[in-house]
Design a protein around this motif. Sequence first.
Motif, PDB file in Angstrom:
ATOM      1  N   ASP A  46       0.830  -1.199   0.000  1.00  0.00           N
ATOM      2  CA  ASP A  46       0.000   0.000   0.000  1.00  0.00           C
ATOM      3  C   ASP A  46       0.871   1.258   0.000  1.00  0.00           C
ATOM      4  O   ASP A  46       0.527   2.249  -0.608  1.00  0.00           O
ATOM      5  CB  ASP A  46      -0.918  -0.024   1.218  1.00  0.00           C
ATOM      6  CG  ASP A  46      -2.071   0.936   1.096  1.00  0.00           C
ATOM      7  OD1 ASP A  46      -2.590   1.111  -0.021  1.00  0.00           O
ATOM      8  OD2 ASP A  46      -2.457   1.518   2.128  1.00  0.00           O
ATOM      9  N   LYS A  47       2.016   1.203   0.680  1.00  0.00           N
ATOM     10  CA  LYS A  47       2.924   2.349   0.802  1.00  0.00           C
ATOM     11  C   LYS A  47       4.346   1.820   0.947  1.00  0.00           C
ATOM     12  O   LYS A  47       4.583   0.857   1.647  1.00  0.00           O
ATOM     13  CB  LYS A  47       2.521   3.173   2.040  1.00  0.00           C
ATOM     14  CG  LYS A  47       3.341   4.369   2.308  1.00  0.00           C
ATOM     15  CD  LYS A  47       2.832   5.523   1.514  1.00  0.00           C
ATOM     16  CE  LYS A  47       3.552   6.792   1.968  1.00  0.00           C
ATOM     17  NZ  LYS A  47       3.488   7.805   0.973  1.00  0.00           N
ATOM     18  N   TRP A  48       5.283   2.460   0.239  1.00  0.00           N
ATOM     19  CA  TRP A  48       6.689   2.045   0.246  1.00  0.00           C
ATOM     20  C   TRP A  48       7.523   3.020   1.060  1.00  0.00           C
ATOM     21  O   TRP A  48       7.324   4.234   0.990  1.00  0.00           O
ATOM     22  CB  TRP A  48       7.267   2.114  -1.164  1.00  0.00           C
ATOM     23  CG  TRP A  48       6.728   1.149  -2.142  1.00  0.00           C
ATOM     24  CD1 TRP A  48       5.493   1.170  -2.720  1.00  0.00           C
ATOM     25  CD2 TRP A  48       7.404   0.033  -2.703  1.00  0.00           C
ATOM     26  NE1 TRP A  48       5.378   0.134  -3.608  1.00  0.00           N
ATOM     27  CE2 TRP A  48       6.541  -0.578  -3.619  1.00  0.00           C
ATOM     28  CE3 TRP A  48       8.675  -0.497  -2.527  1.00  0.00           C
ATOM     29  CZ2 TRP A  48       6.904  -1.699  -4.346  1.00  0.00           C
ATOM     30  CZ3 TRP A  48       9.035  -1.613  -3.244  1.00  0.00           C
ATOM     31  CH2 TRP A  48       8.152  -2.208  -4.144  1.00  0.00           C
ATOM     32  N   TYR A  49       8.506   2.472   1.769  1.00  0.00           N
ATOM     33  CA  TYR A  49       9.534   3.278   2.433  1.00  0.00           C
ATOM     34  C   TYR A  49      10.886   2.613   2.178  1.00  0.00           C
ATOM     35  O   TYR A  49      10.980   1.382   2.142  1.00  0.00           O
ATOM     36  CB  TYR A  49       9.315   3.343   3.945  1.00  0.00           C
ATOM     37  CG  TYR A  49       8.007   3.963   4.350  1.00  0.00           C
ATOM     38  CD1 TYR A  49       7.868   5.339   4.464  1.00  0.00           C
ATOM     39  CD2 TYR A  49       6.894   3.165   4.619  1.00  0.00           C
ATOM     40  CE1 TYR A  49       6.655   5.913   4.840  1.00  0.00           C
ATOM     41  CE2 TYR A  49       5.689   3.727   4.996  1.00  0.00           C
ATOM     42  CZ  TYR A  49       5.578   5.098   5.103  1.00  0.00           C
ATOM     43  OH  TYR A  49       4.380   5.659   5.469  1.00  0.00           O
ATOM     44  N   MET A  50      11.903   3.428   2.029  1.00  0.00           N
ATOM     45  CA  MET A  50      13.271   2.930   1.892  1.00  0.00           C
ATOM     46  C   MET A  50      14.032   3.338   3.156  1.00  0.00           C
ATOM     47  O   MET A  50      13.948   4.494   3.574  1.00  0.00           O
ATOM     48  CB  MET A  50      13.965   3.539   0.672  1.00  0.00           C
ATOM     49  CG  MET A  50      13.231   3.340  -0.639  1.00  0.00           C
ATOM     50  SD  MET A  50      13.100   1.632  -1.156  1.00  0.00           S
ATOM     51  CE  MET A  50      14.687   1.393  -1.895  1.00  0.00           C
ATOM     52  N   TRP A  51      14.745   2.408   3.728  1.00  0.00           N
ATOM     53  CA  TRP A  51      15.567   2.685   4.906  1.00  0.00           C
ATOM     54  C   TRP A  51      17.017   2.515   4.482  1.00  0.00           C
ATOM     55  O   TRP A  51      17.491   1.405   4.303  1.00  0.00           O
ATOM     56  CB  TRP A  51      15.193   1.744   6.035  1.00  0.00           C
ATOM     57  CG  TRP A  51      16.004   1.842   7.279  1.00  0.00           C
ATOM     58  CD1 TRP A  51      16.949   2.775   7.606  1.00  0.00           C
ATOM     59  CD2 TRP A  51      15.943   0.945   8.390  1.00  0.00           C
ATOM     60  NE1 TRP A  51      17.464   2.516   8.848  1.00  0.00           N
ATOM     61  CE2 TRP A  51      16.859   1.403   9.351  1.00  0.00           C
ATOM     62  CE3 TRP A  51      15.198  -0.197   8.659  1.00  0.00           C
ATOM     63  CZ2 TRP A  51      17.060   0.742  10.569  1.00  0.00           C
ATOM     64  CZ3 TRP A  51      15.396  -0.841   9.865  1.00  0.00           C
ATOM     65  CH2 TRP A  51      16.306  -0.375  10.809  1.00  0.00           C
ATOM     66  N   TYR A  52      17.689   3.653   4.277  1.00  0.00           N
ATOM     67  CA  TYR A  52      19.109   3.657   3.932  1.00  0.00           C
ATOM     68  C   TYR A  52      19.848   3.587   5.259  1.00  0.00           C
ATOM     69  O   TYR A  52      19.910   4.561   5.998  1.00  0.00           O
ATOM     70  CB  TYR A  52      19.461   4.910   3.130  1.00  0.00           C
ATOM     71  CG  TYR A  52      18.588   5.071   1.907  1.00  0.00           C
ATOM     72  CD1 TYR A  52      18.760   4.240   0.806  1.00  0.00           C
ATOM     73  CD2 TYR A  52      17.561   6.009   1.869  1.00  0.00           C
ATOM     74  CE1 TYR A  52      17.946   4.356  -0.308  1.00  0.00           C
ATOM     75  CE2 TYR A  52      16.749   6.139   0.759  1.00  0.00           C
ATOM     76  CZ  TYR A  52      16.943   5.313  -0.328  1.00  0.00           C
ATOM     77  OH  TYR A  52      16.133   5.430  -1.434  1.00  0.00           O
ATOM     78  N   THR A  53      20.406   2.419   5.592  1.00  0.00           N
ATOM     79  CA  THR A  53      20.849   2.125   6.957  1.00  0.00           C
ATOM     80  C   THR A  53      22.141   2.818   7.363  1.00  0.00           C
ATOM     81  O   THR A  53      22.392   2.958   8.556  1.00  0.00           O
ATOM     82  CB  THR A  53      21.011   0.609   7.152  1.00  0.00           C
ATOM     83  OG1 THR A  53      22.044   0.134   6.277  1.00  0.00           O
ATOM     84  CG2 THR A  53      19.700  -0.114   6.871  1.00  0.00           C
ATOM     85  N   THR A  54      22.952   3.223   6.399  1.00  0.00           N
ATOM     86  CA  THR A  54      24.200   3.924   6.710  1.00  0.00           C
ATOM     87  C   THR A  54      24.463   4.976   5.649  1.00  0.00           C
ATOM     88  O   THR A  54      23.992   4.865   4.518  1.00  0.00           O
ATOM     89  CB  THR A  54      25.419   2.966   6.746  1.00  0.00           C
ATOM     90  OG1 THR A  54      25.464   2.236   5.532  1.00  0.00           O
ATOM     91  CG2 THR A  54      25.352   1.992   7.912  1.00  0.00           C
ATOM     92  N   CYS A  55      25.224   5.972   6.034  1.00  0.00           N
ATOM     93  CA  CYS A  55      25.649   6.978   5.064  1.00  0.00           C
ATOM     94  C   CYS A  55      26.680   6.340   4.120  1.00  0.00           C
ATOM     95  O   CYS A  55      27.242   5.281   4.437  1.00  0.00           O
ATOM     96  CB  CYS A  55      26.233   8.201   5.778  1.00  0.00           C
ATOM     97  SG  CYS A  55      27.856   7.925   6.523  1.00  0.00           S
ATOM     98  N   PRO A  56      26.944   6.955   2.972  1.00  0.00           N
ATOM     99  CA  PRO A  56      27.907   6.366   2.034  1.00  0.00           C
ATOM    100  C   PRO A  56      29.299   6.140   2.633  1.00  0.00           C
ATOM    101  O   PRO A  56      29.944   5.126   2.351  1.00  0.00           O
ATOM    102  CB  PRO A  56      27.955   7.386   0.889  1.00  0.00           C
ATOM    103  CG  PRO A  56      26.597   8.027   0.921  1.00  0.00           C
ATOM    104  CD  PRO A  56      26.245   8.114   2.392  1.00  0.00           C
ATOM    105  N   LYS A  57      29.750   7.055   3.489  1.00  0.00           N
ATOM    106  CA  LYS A  57      31.075   6.923   4.110  1.00  0.00           C
ATOM    107  C   LYS A  57      31.143   5.682   5.005  1.00  0.00           C
ATOM    108  O   LYS A  57      32.089   4.903   4.944  1.00  0.00           O
ATOM    109  CB  LYS A  57      31.393   8.186   4.909  1.00  0.00           C
ATOM    110  CG  LYS A  57      32.757   8.187   5.538  1.00  0.00           C
ATOM    111  CD  LYS A  57      32.985   9.514   6.269  1.00  0.00           C
ATOM    112  CE  LYS A  57      34.317   9.530   6.972  1.00  0.00           C
ATOM    113  NZ  LYS A  57      34.515  10.789   7.695  1.00  0.00           N
ATOM    114  N   CYS A  58      30.110   5.487   5.829  1.00  0.00           N
ATOM    115  CA  CYS A  58      30.085   4.332   6.721  1.00  0.00           C
ATOM    116  C   CYS A  58      29.865   3.023   5.944  1.00  0.00           C
ATOM    117  O   CYS A  58      30.441   1.997   6.285  1.00  0.00           O
ATOM    118  CB  CYS A  58      29.036   4.514   7.811  1.00  0.00           C
ATOM    119  SG  CYS A  58      29.473   5.817   8.993  1.00  0.00           S
ATOM    120  N   ALA A  59      29.050   3.076   4.900  1.00  0.00           N
ATOM    121  CA  ALA A  59      28.850   1.883   4.068  1.00  0.00           C
ATOM    122  C   ALA A  59      30.174   1.440   3.459  1.00  0.00           C
ATOM    123  O   ALA A  59      30.480   0.244   3.414  1.00  0.00           O
ATOM    124  CB  ALA A  59      27.820   2.161   2.981  1.00  0.00           C
TER     125      ALA A  59
END
Length: 156
Positions: free
Chosen positions: A128-141
């Motif tokens: 019904d509704k989508w959410y994206m959880w970007y778990t870390t910033c690019p530096k930490c990833a």
Amino acid sequence: MADETCCPQFDPVPWDGKSFEWKDKKFIKGKVFTLFFVPMNFGSAMRKLMGQIDGAGATALDWMTLSDHTSRWNMDVYVAVDREVPGAENTTLTGKFFSKVYEGPFRDTKNWCQDFTAAVAEKKMAVDKWYMWYTTCPKCAKKYGKNYVVIVGEVK
């Protein structure tokens, strides 16, 4: 100078292929300007939200920030908190949800979304509704060697 990280290392196990219910789960909401879905001021928006949380003596739960891409030009972000935050846009989420964890470069998002849709359909549900959880910033990833993204779908 020490090699610093700003994001905790993410554990994908509790979120991969999980169904759960939230009842009045607390979040504060912010906005991020995007250019064709690419966030332009995510860092400053997050600093503002985290400042509001810290200033209220509240806690950001699980470092969870759900992103809702509302258009090519805007993304609403929802930071999970343990209590209402004065001066912030407080909101809650209630419903049935399904989450699945993906790992890799952001250019794979279309493939992740197709896979998520299929996984939800296998469970005889619809998103019904989508959410994206970007778990870390690019530096930490980069430091951790993993770029985990969790798709959280409100399902029916």
